[in-house]
Structures are given as structure tokens and as C-alpha cells.
Design an enzyme around this catalytic site. Structure first.
Site, PDB file in Angstrom:
ATOM      1  N   SER A 128      17.862 -42.742   5.803  1.00 40.13           N
ATOM      2  CA  SER A 128      19.163 -42.061   5.813  1.00 40.13           C
ATOM      3  C   SER A 128      19.507 -41.526   4.421  1.00 40.13           C
ATOM      4  O   SER A 128      19.651 -42.282   3.457  1.00 40.13           O
ATOM      5  CB  SER A 128      20.254 -43.033   6.257  1.00 40.13           C
ATOM      6  OG  SER A 128      21.513 -42.445   6.001  1.00 40.13           O
TER       7      SER A 128
ATOM      8  N   HIS B  85      16.992 -38.806   8.262  1.00 32.95           N
ATOM      9  CA  HIS B  85      18.274 -39.008   8.950  1.00 32.95           C
ATOM     10  C   HIS B  85      19.416 -38.436   8.110  1.00 32.95           C
ATOM     11  O   HIS B  85      19.572 -38.762   6.939  1.00 32.95           O
ATOM     12  CB  HIS B  85      18.469 -40.508   9.169  1.00 32.95           C
ATOM     13  CG  HIS B  85      19.629 -40.868  10.045  1.00 32.95           C
ATOM     14  ND1 HIS B  85      19.579 -40.826  11.419  1.00 32.95           N
ATOM     15  CD2 HIS B  85      20.878 -41.294   9.732  1.00 32.95           C
ATOM     16  CE1 HIS B  85      20.736 -41.219  11.922  1.00 32.95           C
ATOM     17  NE2 HIS B  85      21.555 -41.505  10.926  1.00 32.95           N
TER      18      HIS B  85
ATOM     19  N   ASP C 225      23.470 -37.982   7.968  1.00 34.39           N
ATOM     20  CA  ASP C 225      24.743 -38.479   8.496  1.00 34.39           C
ATOM     21  C   ASP C 225      25.873 -37.518   8.150  1.00 34.39           C
ATOM     22  O   ASP C 225      26.221 -37.353   6.982  1.00 34.39           O
ATOM     23  CB  ASP C 225      25.061 -39.848   7.875  1.00 34.39           C
ATOM     24  CG  ASP C 225      24.152 -40.932   8.416  1.00 34.39           C
ATOM     25  OD1 ASP C 225      24.183 -41.165   9.632  1.00 34.39           O
ATOM     26  OD2 ASP C 225      23.401 -41.522   7.615  1.00 34.39           O
TER      27      ASP C 225
ATOM     28  N   MET D 135      29.799 -36.777   8.457  1.00 38.19           N
ATOM     29  CA  MET D 135      31.065 -37.471   8.724  1.00 38.19           C
ATOM     30  C   MET D 135      32.241 -36.572   8.381  1.00 38.19           C
ATOM     31  O   MET D 135      32.219 -35.868   7.375  1.00 38.19           O
ATOM     32  CB  MET D 135      31.156 -38.723   7.855  1.00 38.19           C
ATOM     33  CG  MET D 135      29.993 -39.667   8.034  1.00 38.19           C
ATOM     34  SD  MET D 135      30.187 -41.078   6.947  1.00 38.19           S
ATOM     35  CE  MET D 135      28.661 -41.940   7.248  1.00 38.19           C
TER      36      MET D 135
ATOM     37  N   HIS E  91      22.756 -36.934  12.679  1.00 35.92           N
ATOM     38  CA  HIS E  91      23.683 -37.862  13.331  1.00 35.92           C
ATOM     39  C   HIS E  91      25.111 -37.401  13.027  1.00 35.92           C
ATOM     40  O   HIS E  91      25.591 -37.570  11.913  1.00 35.92           O
ATOM     41  CB  HIS E  91      23.416 -39.271  12.772  1.00 35.92           C
ATOM     42  CG  HIS E  91      24.342 -40.327  13.277  1.00 35.92           C
ATOM     43  ND1 HIS E  91      24.442 -41.560  12.659  1.00 35.92           N
ATOM     44  CD2 HIS E  91      25.210 -40.353  14.323  1.00 35.92           C
ATOM     45  CE1 HIS E  91      25.326 -42.292  13.323  1.00 35.92           C
ATOM     46  NE2 HIS E  91      25.814 -41.593  14.319  1.00 35.92           N
TER      47      HIS E  91
ATOM     48  N   MET F  13      28.948 -37.711  13.128  1.00 38.25           N
ATOM     49  CA  MET F  13      30.079 -38.636  13.318  1.00 38.25           C
ATOM     50  C   MET F  13      31.339 -37.809  13.109  1.00 38.25           C
ATOM     51  O   MET F  13      32.067 -37.976  12.125  1.00 38.25           O
ATOM     52  CB  MET F  13      29.973 -39.797  12.323  1.00 38.25           C
ATOM     53  CG  MET F  13      28.883 -40.796  12.712  1.00 38.25           C
ATOM     54  SD  MET F  13      28.370 -41.831  11.355  1.00 38.25           S
ATOM     55  CE  MET F  13      27.157 -40.768  10.596  1.00 38.25           C
TER      56      MET F  13
ATOM     57  N   MET G 129      24.420 -47.771  17.468  1.00 36.70           N
ATOM     58  CA  MET G 129      24.940 -48.131  16.146  1.00 36.70           C
ATOM     59  C   MET G 129      24.996 -49.648  16.036  1.00 36.70           C
ATOM     60  O   MET G 129      25.609 -50.318  16.857  1.00 36.70           O
ATOM     61  CB  MET G 129      26.348 -47.551  15.947  1.00 36.70           C
ATOM     62  CG  MET G 129      26.396 -46.060  15.681  1.00 36.70           C
ATOM     63  SD  MET G 129      25.355 -45.506  14.313  1.00 36.70           S
ATOM     64  CE  MET G 129      26.037 -46.404  12.919  1.00 36.70           C
TER      65      MET G 129
ATOM     66  N   ASP H 146      20.656 -47.829  14.124  1.00 33.81           N
ATOM     67  CA  ASP H 146      21.163 -47.354  12.831  1.00 33.81           C
ATOM     68  C   ASP H 146      22.216 -48.327  12.290  1.00 33.81           C
ATOM     69  O   ASP H 146      23.248 -48.532  12.914  1.00 33.81           O
ATOM     70  CB  ASP H 146      21.781 -45.961  13.071  1.00 33.81           C
ATOM     71  CG  ASP H 146      22.311 -45.297  11.816  1.00 33.81           C
ATOM     72  OD1 ASP H 146      22.142 -45.852  10.719  1.00 33.81           O
ATOM     73  OD2 ASP H 146      22.894 -44.200  11.947  1.00 33.81           O
TER      74      ASP H 146
ATOM     75  N   GLY I   5      18.998 -46.778   5.379  1.00 29.51           N
ATOM     76  CA  GLY I   5      19.540 -46.117   4.200  1.00 29.51           C
ATOM     77  C   GLY I   5      19.335 -46.960   2.967  1.00 29.51           C
ATOM     78  O   GLY I   5      18.397 -46.737   2.183  1.00 29.51           O
TER      79      GLY I   5
HETATM   80  C1  DX5 Z   1      26.448 -45.240   8.928  1.00 27.78           C
HETATM   81  C2  DX5 Z   1      25.315 -44.282   9.040  1.00 27.78           C
HETATM   82  C3  DX5 Z   1      23.992 -44.824   8.697  1.00 27.78           C
HETATM   83  C4  DX5 Z   1      23.856 -45.371   7.293  1.00 27.78           C
HETATM   84  C5  DX5 Z   1      22.954 -46.561   7.421  1.00 27.78           C
HETATM   85  O1  DX5 Z   1      27.523 -44.780   9.646  1.00 27.78           O
HETATM   86  O2  DX5 Z   1      25.219 -43.777  10.363  1.00 27.78           O
HETATM   87  O3  DX5 Z   1      22.935 -43.905   8.969  1.00 27.78           O
HETATM   88  O4  DX5 Z   1      23.334 -44.476   6.355  1.00 27.78           O
HETATM   89  O5  DX5 Z   1      22.923 -47.216   6.211  1.00 27.78           O
HETATM   90  P1  DX5 Z   1      22.249 -48.647   6.027  1.00 27.78           P
HETATM   91  O6  DX5 Z   1      20.823 -48.528   6.448  1.00 27.78           O
HETATM   92  O7  DX5 Z   1      22.433 -48.925   4.575  1.00 27.78           O
HETATM   93  O8  DX5 Z   1      23.011 -49.622   6.907  1.00 27.78           O
HETATM   94 ZN    ZN Z   2      23.420 -42.536  10.876  1.00 30.28          ZN
END
Ligand code: DX5
Ligand code: ZN
Length: 243
Positions: A35, A60, A62, A64, A93, A95, A164, A202, A224
Site C-alpha cells: 500500500s 495498492h 488508497d 480517501m 481501493h 474509500m 477490511m 487489507d 502498508g
Molecule cells: C487503510 C488502507 C490500507 C492501509 C493498510 O484504510 O485501506 O490499505 O494502507 O496499512 P497497514 O498495512 O499498515 O495496516
Molecule cells: Zn486499502
């Protein structure tokens, strides 16, 4: 037989049993999707190139919006920049609320897979259709409190379900234990319908739970902080694949 020979014999026997009886039980392809949320944004190209060299097959991304989740990350220009530094599969992904407004633009900006949250829209079918028509693969994600039964009716139309295992919004959180049971339930559901939908997980994933998650039925692990905070990220990716 001398003692060292006995040890050697049982060593070979254990390897044989593991190779031929254990590995085929879960011979699904294993994919790691690092990520970029945990990358160093001051060195985005360097970190993307690292993934490009690594054994990770996906990247990946993210996205947001500060509404669906209490955090804001990045959008189209950053996705485009990352896409230009790697040939790896772009796993986006979303969000964001009302993803139907943006899914096509993400596909145009380089997403190979667009995953949206079922909790973020009243127009799930429209989202699926728009992503499909744009040529990208279709993914649906569920938050920790959403049961897998909520997406069962959609499975024949999907390429991937993202479970998730933390509340979406931030990297570096701890894995929510019940998530592994959701993976098993979903794996049984997909297999019993004879479908080939991928399962991605994730949040809070590292080399410590990667083996169990692959065994439970995951195809793709997002990581991540485990990758980017590791002293040797490429080695960390390999350790997850071999866990
Ligand atoms: C959180 C994200 C993840 C995040 C995961 O909402 O969707 O993709 O980057 O991070 P780690 O692997 O550190 O939990
Ligand atoms: Zn994610």
C-alpha cells in the site's frame, strides 16, 4: 544408521511430506499488494521503483475523501504518477462516498482494478456497470462490521472482494482477529458457487499473519507499514509470500 544420518533422513521425509501433502492444499496464487499510503511521498518514484523490482505483483492505491473515512489521501495525479513508474497491476481501493461519480476517471488514470465500498453508495449496480464498461476489473469492499452475506448476491459479477481487517482510514493499525473467519466464510461461499472471485485482505497484515491468511483463502494481501517500515522492504515482501 548413525545419528546424523537419522536426522538427515527425517529432515528429507518432513520436506517431502510438506511439499507433496501440504502445499497442494493451498496452491492458489499468492499476491502481495504493497500500500502506497505508507510510502515516502517525498520519494514516490523511488518507492514505486522498489515495488517494481520486488516480488509484489500489485500496487495498492488508497483513495480517501475525508467523508467516508476520517482522512484524506490522494487522487488522480498521484495515481497517474505512480502508474508511470511501474508496469505492475494497479489495485485502486476507493474509500469515498458516491464512488459512481469517479470510478471511470480512476480507470482512465490507470487503475487495473477499481474497488469501492458497498457501504459508500446506494448505487452498487451502477458502480459495477461503470467499472466493467471502463475496462477495469471490479472489486467490492466491506468494512469490519459488514458481514460477507451482504455481498453474496453480487459475487457472480465481481472479480474481487476486499475484506477490511481494520477500520478504513489509516495505516499502521492492528489486525482485527475475526477477519480471518470472514475470509474462510467467503472462501467457502465462492468455492461452493464454482466462482473464481479473488479474496483480498487489507489492514494489519505482516509476515506474522500472512501464512494463516493465505491458508484461510486469501489470494491477495495488502501491506502498508509492514513493507515500507521494514529495514529491507523487498525481503519483507518475499517473507510474506513464503510465510
Ligand atoms: C487503510 C488502507 C490500507 C492501509 C493498510 O484504510 O485501506 O490499505 O494502507 O496499512 P497497514 O498495512 O499498515 O495496516
Ligand atoms: Zn486499502
Amino acid at each position: 544408521m548413525s545419528k546424523p544420518k537419522v536426522i538427515l533422513f527425517f529432515g528429507f521425509l518432513a520436506t517431502f511430506v510438506h511439499r507433496f501433502f501440504c502445499i497442494p492444499m493451498s496452491n492458489r496464487k499468492r499476491i502481495i499488494s504493497p500500500s502506497m499510503l505508507s510510502a515516502d511521498f517525498g520519494h514516490l518514484e523511488r518507492d514505486t521503483k522498489m515495488i517494481d523490482r520486488s516480488a509484489a505483483e500489485w500496487v495498492h492505491i488508497d483513495v480517501m475523501d475525508g467523508v467516508f473515512v476520517p482522512n484524506i489521501s490522494f487522487g488522480f495525479p498521484v495515481l497517474k504518477a505512480i502508474t508511470e513508474s511501474t508496469d505492475k497491476f494497479m489495485d485502486v481501493h476507493l474509500m469515498i462516498v458516491e464512488p459512481e461519480k469517479y470510478v471511470e476517471r480512476f480507470a482512465k488514470a490507470g487503475a487495473d482494478l477499481v474497488t469501492f465500498h458497498i457501504e459508500a453508495t446506494d448505487n452498487v449496480q451502477e458502480c459495477i456497470d461503470l467499472i466493467r464498461r471502463s475496462g477495469a476489473k471490479v472489486g467490492v469492499s466491506i468494512k469490519p462490521a459488514t458481514p460477507v452475506s451482504a455481498i453474496e448476491h453480487l459475487l457472480p459479477q465481481l472479480d474481487l472482494v476486499l475484506i477490511m481487517s481494520v477500520e478504513p482510514g489509516f495505516g499502521g493499525q492492528s489486525f482485527i482477529e475475526g477477519s480471518t473467519d470472514k475470509v474462510r466464510e467467503l472462501r467457502t461461499m465462492i468455492d461452493s458457487k464454482g466462482l473464481s472471485v479473488l479474496i483480498e485482505i487489507d489492514g494489519g497484515v505482516s509476515r506474522h499473519n500472512a501464512g494463516e491468511l493465505f491458508e484461510a483463502g486469501c489470494d491477495v494481501l495488502v501491506a502498508g507499514s509492514a513493507v515500507f517500515k521494514a529495514p529491507d522492504p523487498e525481503e519483507e515482501i518475499l517473507a510474506m509470500l513464503e510465510a
